[in-house]
Design a protein around this motif. Structure first.
Motif: not given
Lengths: 485, 289
Positions: A459-460, A418-421, A449-455
């Motif tokens: 698990r970044a 799984a990748v989140e970015a 999983s894509l986010e427009t808010d890095p917060a």
């Protein structure tokens, strides 16, 4: 000519015997290199051999490396608590080590050094500096250095920089690195002093502030060289594009980027802001200095055998990795470069691959591995093998929809990962572009999983650009100032 | 006597001219790192001071062989960038060595044949050595110091102590002699290798640093002083063994000092090479900027 020849002889003699380097001669070599460039425009032949000695056949090189390893082991056993007890428990004579014995010797972990740095300091040494790592993958590790070692590292850095023409007389070198990077700061500052360049410490301040200082005309002498971490370069590019900076706004001629994974996407996007200038990647590490790597145009990481013995061990064992198999980079800094914090088979926790067959690149006379693929702690095993940071980061940073530096995390999910970015927008087109890019980079992404808010990322991975320093005044950008005028 | 003066002067002029032509057309291989500097002057001066003593300590045959080998290696170095393949260059070296040994054996070291072959060998040495100096970055300032030191050396060891005469006695009968000479009766009229090196370097460094006009002045004044001294010896106005540097040295020192004051420290090798490409010097008359 005569004093340069003497300096080279002195260096070769120290490498052969393990005796302390003559610092005056080492510094003379830098002066001779600068004078050669000033007189002739360039150095001829293979000046790189000046620092590493003659090119040796593989078996001779192994013999020499083993002899120097033994000498460092003898010193480590006699002077440090850690290795005295280790060799005693293993019943090994450090002066008679064979390659089989070396292989039996457990690697020195980052944790061991981090938890008890004093156990690795030779009792006769006189440390003057405690340098620390930035600690992006955990608590910072500290390494003690003597005055001799600091001067050697500074001189070698200067020689390396002059040889590769990375810092030249008259340059203004802007440093966007952490103020805790004692070794790097000291070495680059000393190099500038030696070659007649100006060192300008900007630090890891707000990128807008840094860009204002980097811009042409912002200071009496506009920076011509930028020394920067990869992630902070990403932050500069991101802010620079947003603020409307263009190549004509800078007088930069070279960017020395390193400390983290440098991707093609980052360099391509950096050229939009800083222009089609030279980007030179460097690879240095506080714990193993002055051992380090030089990337070549073929994408290898070449490691200077005169400064350290290099091994690539399997990710899940202490056997040597097979060619093309990913493994941990294990380095033993050798005499006469190190005398205070002594490390034998230090596990850098960086993942590289051993290379197969003869090399055809411009640095083929130096042993090489693949470029660093990531940190062992961030390596992930999935059904089809291993996943490291590099392919994920390469895939993300080449997309304009991903702000720089790429913020991402990954974990095991089903048979893949799984990748989140962090992305600019979570549209269908963005999602498709990110997925395609990851798959093209052989990342077996099963969940995205894509986010427009890095917060909101769970698990970044931490990056060095996060080591932000505060400044009292936020300077307006050059363009804002021009707009107000 | 006139023929002797003419031979020596023509040989000296040929050495200067060939060295200049070499500088314009040939680039010697140089070490990757290093520029001619004061340490080289020190090393050279020490070498010049010590070498005669070593040659005098050795038996004549050994001293002659050692000097011959040194000369051969200098010529090999000089010919190294030449276009012919290695075997041709080796053949030239062997031919020169064989010829020198043959003429020395056949007619003795006072024959005209020996003098002619020896002059050719000395010219090749001068071309190589002075180009090595100039092409590794020797500047007017370095030449000034070197010429001053050699002047003192020459006056002391030629006029005050019999070192030079004893050295010529030792090496004069070898297949290669460190002097350009022409036999006159039982003796000969000659110019030492060291003097020729300084004369040639004087012109080369002037040319590299400042261009054609200073080089022409250097060549003219240097050859004039040398000729005057040769004529003085031939006419008996000067002793038979006169330190040529006593005349040439002050000229070189004064000229270098004057150029440095008026024209600065001179061009780098890089700038010289760039200028050489920009303005063909054979056609040039004025100073290169």
């Amino acid at each position: 000519v005569f004093d340069a020849a003497l300096a080279q002889l002195s260096l070769a003699a120290s490498l052969a015997t393990g005796r302390r380097l003559n610092l005056r001669r080492l510094e003379q070599l830098t002066d001779a290199m600068c004078a050669t460039v000033a007189e002739f425009g360039a150095m001829t032949g293979a000046p790189g051999g000046v620092l590493s000695g003659p090119v040796l056949a593989d078996d001779v090189r192994r013999d020499v490396a083993l002899r120097r390893f033994r000498s460092q082991a003898v010193r480590a056993v006699a002077g440090t608590d850690h290795y005295a007890s280790l060799f005693s428990a293993l019943e090994l004579d450090p002066g008679r080590l064979t390659y089989d014995d070396v292989a039996r010797l457990p690697t020195t972990s980052k944790t061991a050094l981090r938890d008890a740095p004093g156990r690795f300091v030779h009792r006769d040494a006189r440390p003057v500096t405690r340098a620390t790592t930035t600690g992006t993958t955990g608590r910072a590790t500290s390494v003690h250095y003597s005055d001799y070692e600091l001067r050697v590292i500074a001189a070698l850095t200067a020689n390396h920089m002059v040889l590769r023409r990375l810092i030249r007389t008259g340059d203004v070198v802007a440093l966007c690195i952490s103020s805790r990077a004692t070794l790097a700061l000291g070495s680059v500052t000393s190099t500038c002093q030696r070659v007649g360049a100006v060192a300008s410490l900007i630090g890891l301040v707000d990128p807008i502030d840094a860009l204002a200082q980097l811009a042409r005309g912002a200071t009496a002498q506009s920076p011509t060289v930028l020394n920067v971490y990869a992630s902070y370069l990403g932050a500069l590019v991101e802010q620079g594009l947003r603020a409307g900076y263009r190549p004509r706004d800078f007088a930069l001629d070279r960017i020395l980027v390193g400390g983290e994974i440098v991707t093609e996407g980052l360099l391509r996007r950096a050229r939009r802001v800083f222009g089609d200038i030279e980007f030179a990647e460097n690879c240095a590490m506080t714990e193993i200095a002055p051992a380090g790597g030089t990337p070549c145009t073929a994408g290898h990481l070449h490691l200077e055998p005169s400064t350290g013995m290099v091994e690539v061990l399997r990710l899940d064992g202490d056997e040597p990795a097979l060619p093309d198999e990913p493994g941990r980079l294990v380095v033993t800094p050798l005499p006469p470069y190190r005398e205070t914090t002594l490390l034998l088979r230090y596990d850098t926790e960086d993942v590289v691959s051993a290379l197969d067959g003869p090399l055809a690149c411009e640095l083929r006379h130096l042993p090489a591995t693949s470029r660093i693929a990531g940190k062992r702690a961030l390596a992930l095993r999935h059904d089809d093998g291993w996943l490291f940071q590099r392919p994920v980061q390469e895939a993300l940073e080449q997309l304009d929809v991903v702000p720089l530096p790429a913020r991402y995390g990954y974990w095991r999910a089903g048979s893949g990962v799984a990748v989140e970015a962090y992305v600019r927008d979570d549209s269908i087109a963005t999602r498709s572009a990110v997925r395609d890019s990851l798959l093209a980079a052989s990342v077996p992404v099963t969940e995205l999983s894509l986010e427009t808010d890095p917060a909101r990322l769970q698990r970044a991975h931490a990056v060095r650009a996060d080591l932000r320093e505060q400044s009292f005044i936020a300077q307006p950008t050059q363009l804002q100032a021009a707009g107000q005028a | 006597v006139i023929a002797a003066v003419a031979f020596v002067v023509v040989t000296a002029a040929s050495a200067v001219g060939l060295a200049l032509a070499y500088l314009r057309t040939v680039r010697l291989s140089r070490p990757p790192i290093g520029v001619f500097n004061r340490s080289d002057i020190t090393a050279m001066t020490c070498g010049i001071a010590v070498a005669p003593g070593l040659y005098l300590l050795l038996p004549k045959v050994l001293a002659g062989a050692l000097f011959g080998l040194t000369v051969l290696s200098v010529i090999a170095f000089t010919l190294q960038p030449a276009p012919p393949p290695t075997w041709v260059r080796r053949a030239i070296l062997l031919l020169l060595a064989g010829l020198a040994i043959a003429v020395a054996g056949a007619g003795g070291s006072h024959s005209r044949a020996f003098a002619t072959v020896n002059a050719a060998v000395v010219i090749l040495c001068v071309v190589g050595i002075t180009n090595l100096w100039a092409q590794t970055g020797m500047r007017t300032g370095h030449l000034l110091v070197l010429a001053a030191l050699l002047t003192v050396y020459d006056v002391v060891f030629t006029a005050l102590f019999p070192v030079t005469s004893e050295l010529l006695g030792t090496l004069g009968s070898a297949p290669v002699a460190p002097v350009v000479f022409w036999p006159v009766g039982d003796a000969g009229l000659g110019l030492g290798l060291g003097d020729l090196l300084v004369l040639s370097a004087f012109v080369l460094v002037a040319y590299k640093d400042y261009g054609a006009a200073p080089a022409r002045r250097a060549a003219f004044s240097g050859l004039l002083v040398t000729t005057a001294m040769l004529v003085g010896v031939a006419a008996g106005a000067l002793p038979s063994l006169v330190p040529t540097m006593a005349g040439l040295g002050p000229l070189v020192v004064a000229s270098c000092w004057s150029w440095q004051r008026r024209l600065g420290t001179g061009r780098t090798v890089r700038d010289f090479s760039l200028d050489l490409h920009a303005t063909p010097i054979l056609q040039g008359g004025g100073d290169t900027p």
